[in-house]
Design a protein around this motif. Structure first.
Motif, PDB file in Angstrom:
ATOM      1  N   LEU A 182       0.497  -0.854   0.207  1.00  0.00           N
ATOM      2  CA  LEU A 182      -0.353  -0.012   0.041  1.00  0.00           C
ATOM      3  C   LEU A 182       1.068   1.447   0.080  1.00  0.00           C
ATOM      4  O   LEU A 182       0.717   1.915  -0.681  1.00  0.00           O
ATOM      5  CB  LEU A 182      -0.847   0.230   1.508  1.00  0.00           C
ATOM      6  CG  LEU A 182      -1.726   0.929   1.555  1.00  0.00           C
ATOM      7  CD1 LEU A 182      -2.786   1.047   0.338  1.00  0.00           C
ATOM      8  CD2 LEU A 182      -2.678   0.767   2.806  1.00  0.00           C
ATOM      9  N   LYS A 183       1.627   1.021   0.782  1.00  0.00           N
ATOM     10  CA  LYS A 183       2.860   2.392   0.690  1.00  0.00           C
ATOM     11  C   LYS A 183       3.002   2.691  -0.463  1.00  0.00           C
ATOM     12  O   LYS A 183       3.789   3.670  -0.729  1.00  0.00           O
ATOM     13  CB  LYS A 183       3.991   2.527   1.653  1.00  0.00           C
ATOM     14  CG  LYS A 183       3.499   2.143   3.141  1.00  0.00           C
ATOM     15  CD  LYS A 183       2.567   3.150   3.742  1.00  0.00           C
ATOM     16  CE  LYS A 183       2.435   3.896   5.085  1.00  0.00           C
ATOM     17  NZ  LYS A 183       1.637   5.254   5.528  1.00  0.00           N
ATOM     18  N   ARG A 184       3.762   1.729  -1.329  1.00  0.00           N
ATOM     19  CA  ARG A 184       4.254   1.716  -2.729  1.00  0.00           C
ATOM     20  C   ARG A 184       3.773   2.054  -3.448  1.00  0.00           C
ATOM     21  O   ARG A 184       4.106   2.269  -5.292  1.00  0.00           O
ATOM     22  CB  ARG A 184       4.894   0.911  -2.870  1.00  0.00           C
ATOM     23  CG  ARG A 184       6.144   0.720  -1.716  1.00  0.00           C
ATOM     24  CD  ARG A 184       7.648  -0.635  -2.049  1.00  0.00           C
ATOM     25  NE  ARG A 184       8.186  -1.120  -1.170  1.00  0.00           N
ATOM     26  CZ  ARG A 184       8.449  -2.066   0.070  1.00  0.00           C
ATOM     27  NH1 ARG A 184       7.889  -2.990  -0.496  1.00  0.00           N
ATOM     28  NH2 ARG A 184       9.632  -1.884   1.019  1.00  0.00           N
ATOM     29  N   SER A 185       2.271   1.858  -3.294  1.00  0.00           N
ATOM     30  CA  SER A 185       1.193   1.955  -4.392  1.00  0.00           C
ATOM     31  C   SER A 185       0.826   3.598  -4.752  1.00  0.00           C
ATOM     32  O   SER A 185       0.051   3.508  -6.321  1.00  0.00           O
ATOM     33  CB  SER A 185       0.194   2.070  -3.782  1.00  0.00           C
ATOM     34  OG  SER A 185      -0.796   2.613  -2.911  1.00  0.00           O
ATOM     35  N   HIS A 186       1.951   4.870  -4.066  1.00  0.00           N
ATOM     36  CA  HIS A 186       1.504   5.763  -4.334  1.00  0.00           C
ATOM     37  C   HIS A 186      -0.538   6.248  -4.329  1.00  0.00           C
ATOM     38  O   HIS A 186      -0.733   7.571  -5.048  1.00  0.00           O
ATOM     39  CB  HIS A 186       1.737   6.501  -6.051  1.00  0.00           C
ATOM     40  CG  HIS A 186       3.043   5.906  -6.240  1.00  0.00           C
ATOM     41  ND1 HIS A 186       3.814   6.956  -5.209  1.00  0.00           N
ATOM     42  CD2 HIS A 186       3.815   5.803  -6.811  1.00  0.00           C
ATOM     43  CE1 HIS A 186       5.324   6.441  -5.483  1.00  0.00           C
ATOM     44  NE2 HIS A 186       5.325   5.813  -6.839  1.00  0.00           N
ATOM     45  N   LEU A 187      -1.455   5.593  -3.451  1.00  0.00           N
ATOM     46  CA  LEU A 187      -2.345   5.962  -3.586  1.00  0.00           C
ATOM     47  C   LEU A 187      -2.483   6.783  -2.929  1.00  0.00           C
ATOM     48  O   LEU A 187      -2.698   6.844  -1.710  1.00  0.00           O
ATOM     49  CB  LEU A 187      -3.280   4.651  -3.203  1.00  0.00           C
ATOM     50  CG  LEU A 187      -3.687   3.598  -4.320  1.00  0.00           C
ATOM     51  CD1 LEU A 187      -4.056   2.312  -4.271  1.00  0.00           C
ATOM     52  CD2 LEU A 187      -4.410   4.376  -5.272  1.00  0.00           C
ATOM     53  N   PRO A 188      -3.555   8.136  -2.776  1.00  0.00           N
ATOM     54  CA  PRO A 188      -4.439   9.311  -1.513  1.00  0.00           C
ATOM     55  C   PRO A 188      -4.398   9.045  -0.665  1.00  0.00           C
ATOM     56  O   PRO A 188      -3.349   9.368   0.063  1.00  0.00           O
ATOM     57  CB  PRO A 188      -5.239  10.300  -2.171  1.00  0.00           C
ATOM     58  CG  PRO A 188      -5.818   8.765  -3.560  1.00  0.00           C
ATOM     59  CD  PRO A 188      -4.602   7.862  -3.925  1.00  0.00           C
ATOM     60  N   PHE A 189      -5.449   7.702  -0.830  1.00  0.00           N
ATOM     61  CA  PHE A 189      -4.880   7.112   1.464  1.00  0.00           C
ATOM     62  C   PHE A 189      -3.754   6.623   1.803  1.00  0.00           C
ATOM     63  O   PHE A 189      -4.395   6.174   2.869  1.00  0.00           O
ATOM     64  CB  PHE A 189      -6.729   6.619   0.605  1.00  0.00           C
ATOM     65  CG  PHE A 189      -6.482   5.333   0.240  1.00  0.00           C
ATOM     66  CD1 PHE A 189      -5.259   4.216   0.632  1.00  0.00           C
ATOM     67  CD2 PHE A 189      -6.900   5.397  -0.239  1.00  0.00           C
ATOM     68  CE1 PHE A 189      -6.332   3.419   0.160  1.00  0.00           C
ATOM     69  CE2 PHE A 189      -7.479   4.405  -1.300  1.00  0.00           C
ATOM     70  CZ  PHE A 189      -6.472   3.099  -1.014  1.00  0.00           C
ATOM     71  N   ARG A 190      -2.681   6.124   1.065  1.00  0.00           N
ATOM     72  CA  ARG A 190      -1.759   5.337   1.583  1.00  0.00           C
ATOM     73  C   ARG A 190      -1.063   5.716   2.990  1.00  0.00           C
ATOM     74  O   ARG A 190      -0.896   4.950   4.072  1.00  0.00           O
ATOM     75  CB  ARG A 190      -0.504   5.243   1.062  1.00  0.00           C
ATOM     76  CG  ARG A 190       0.014   6.415   0.682  1.00  0.00           C
ATOM     77  CD  ARG A 190       1.330   6.465  -1.266  1.00  0.00           C
ATOM     78  NE  ARG A 190       2.261   7.027  -1.161  1.00  0.00           N
ATOM     79  CZ  ARG A 190       2.096   7.855  -1.128  1.00  0.00           C
ATOM     80  NH1 ARG A 190       0.908   8.407  -2.288  1.00  0.00           N
ATOM     81  NH2 ARG A 190       2.540   8.886  -1.843  1.00  0.00           N
ATOM     82  N   GLY A 191      -0.937   7.257   2.608  1.00  0.00           N
ATOM     83  CA  GLY A 191      -0.489   7.962   4.008  1.00  0.00           C
ATOM     84  C   GLY A 191      -1.476   8.226   5.495  1.00  0.00           C
ATOM     85  O   GLY A 191      -0.980   8.107   6.595  1.00  0.00           O
TER      86      GLY A 191
END
Length: 487
Positions: free
Chosen positions: A241-250
């Protein structure tokens, strides 16, 4: 549509099976780091094997100023009823030949000492009034409790005040065996592809909008591409998830929790004498997954007793993966949340660290406190449990699970650990509804869903006693579960 699933555990395999049953035209591939399905946290001894339906777990019925809250228990019980519908369907279709290979009827009991008797009495009064728990029984009578769960009472002084509840229709589930058989059905009968020994390192979007999955198979770098990606990889879902660059990953980080059990082989006759899973009350400051329990386990036709869990803090995402993997999954924006959890939940962190160093002698003392004299009755060995990774969301520690789906409905994942495998069919159905909703616009898919799940609406199960009893009795018959407990 090309769908790739990461992880051939209970979640990923259930997702693949449901998706392919309802949409046979989907091209589905599962990528699994290990060499077989269900070999990680789903495997028999990496979890306690309790069919969680809130019969006996006090942490599912929290107390607030002497008021017992049962909402969470009702939801979990309803979810497990949906799970049993799916498993009964697999048996009916011949995908699983014998329910006894993965599910066995086992009493679900709760036992408490004098200080918590009033809490258990209130819990029983509140729960037994609902049709989910209408067959629950309560006792403070020493001999009656002993007849339910003899190993907890045989050497206990009779003057010691205890109380217990029992439900005869609880279950012990071998999720590893279930996953293995379900995977075989998915591959041989439904056309799902599985690639074992494939460790996914990174996922990212290509300029065309498809997902690119970078992995290693037997030391060689490989790439896969997917229109839709579902990550059901346990703790391994966090770094992806962290490496996905999706906006909610943070918003999300992982808090790893390990554990150990004491395990002893027992004979079939001894198993008949103690056919139960008995839950007690957690220590102050202990996480919910550390509620002590003494369980009968049935694995590959053999019988065992399991006691624990003894929690531990291990900064790894999954067994077999190292600290470096966890470290590289952490981003700078995660650090404030991790520090916040460490400060706000310092008693929990302290508890986990102290439990990590607990020796066998202390473990046996806890066993004898729960079931006097039992440490000397059997040949106990310490076994490692699977690794759980709880959610840190927006800096707060969460103890449940959460489905995440990207806005464009091309990426889905499940984070968290509890109640986990027990409710996997219901959770994966909801995930499928969110991730690939177009499936359910087809009448054929709706018909299949209704065949698999005669009643998947949780509110109906909770609020309609007649409908619940109709479904419960039908699936229990298919699974070999009877009111009398006869096997």
């Amino acid at each position: 549509m090309n769908v790739i699933i990461i992880g051939a555990g209970i979640m990923g395999t259930t997702f693949a099976t449901l998706a392919k049953q309802m949409a046979p035209d989907l091209d589905i591939t599962i990528l699994e780091r290990l060499d077989s399905a269900g070999a990680g946290n789903s495997s028999a001894f990496w979890n306690a094997g309790t069919g969680h339906e809130a019969n006996c777990e006090l942490n599912y019925t929290p107390v607030d100023e002497e008021v017992i809250s049962v909402e969470k228990a009702l939801k979990i019980h309803a979810q497990f009823n949906v799970a049993k519908q799916f498993w009964a369907y697999l048996i009916k279709k011949g995908a699983i030949k014998d329910p006894g290979t993965f599910i066995n009827q086992t009493r679900h009991c709760t036992i408490v000492s004098e200080s918590a008797i009033e809490e258990l009495r209130l819990r029983f009064k509140e729960m037994s009034a609902h049709h989910f728990f209408e067959h629950m029984r309560y006792s403070e009578d020493f001999d009656e409790i002993k007849s339910w769960i003899p190993y907890t009472m045989e050497e206990r002084p009779r003057h010691e005040k205890m109380a217990a509840t029992v439900i005869e229709t609880g279950t012990d589930v071998n999720f590893g065996a279930l996953t293995e058989q379900m995977a075989a059905h998915a591959v041989n009968d439904l056309g799902v592809k599985v690639e074992y020994g494939t460790h996914v390192k990174r996922v990212h979007r290509s300029p065309t909008g498809r997902w690119v999955i970078e992995a290693e198979t037997k030391g060689e770098k490989v790439q896969h591409r997917a229109d839709v990606l579902f990550v059901g990889a346990g703790g391994g879902a966090f770094p992806l998830l962290k490496r996905s660059h999706l906006p909610f990953r943070g918003r999300f980080a992982g808090f790893p929790v390990g554990g150990r059990f004491l395990r002893a082989p027992i004979s079939e006759e001894q198993a008949q004498d103690y056919r139960a899973k008995t839950y007690g009350k957690a220590k102050v400051g202990a996480p919910p997954m550390s509620v002590p329990h003494l369980d009968l386990r049935v694995v590959d036709g053999k019988h065992y007793l399991l006691f624990g869990p003894f929690a531990s803090f291990k900064p790894v995402l999954e067994r077999g993966r190292g600290f470096f993997d966890y470290l590289t999954s952490i981003r700078l924006h995660d650090i404030p949340g991790l520090l916040n959890v460490a400060l706000e939940h310092f008693p929990l962190v302290k508890y986990l660290v102290s439990e990590s160093f607990k020796g066998e002698k202390s473990m046996f003392e806890e066993l004898d406190s729960f079931a006097p004299g039992l440490s000397k009755k059997f040949d106990w060995k310490t076994v490692e449990a699977g690794q759980r990774v709880q959610i840190i969301k927006d800096g707060d520690l969460q103890m449940g699970t959460e489905i995440l789906v990207s806005k464009d409905k091309t990426y889905g994942t499940l984070l968290g650990a509890s109640p986990g495998a027990s409710v996997s069919p219901e959770v994966m159905l909801r995930c499928l509804e969110q991730l690939i909703p177009a499936i359910f616009s087809r009448q054929e898919a709706q018909n299949t869903k209704n065949e698999i799940f005669p009643e998947e609406d949780l509110d109906t199960l909770i609020n309609n006693p007649d409908r619940y009893r109709e479904i419960r009795d039908a699936v229990n018959k298919q699974l070999g579960i009877t009111r009398s407990g006869a096997q």
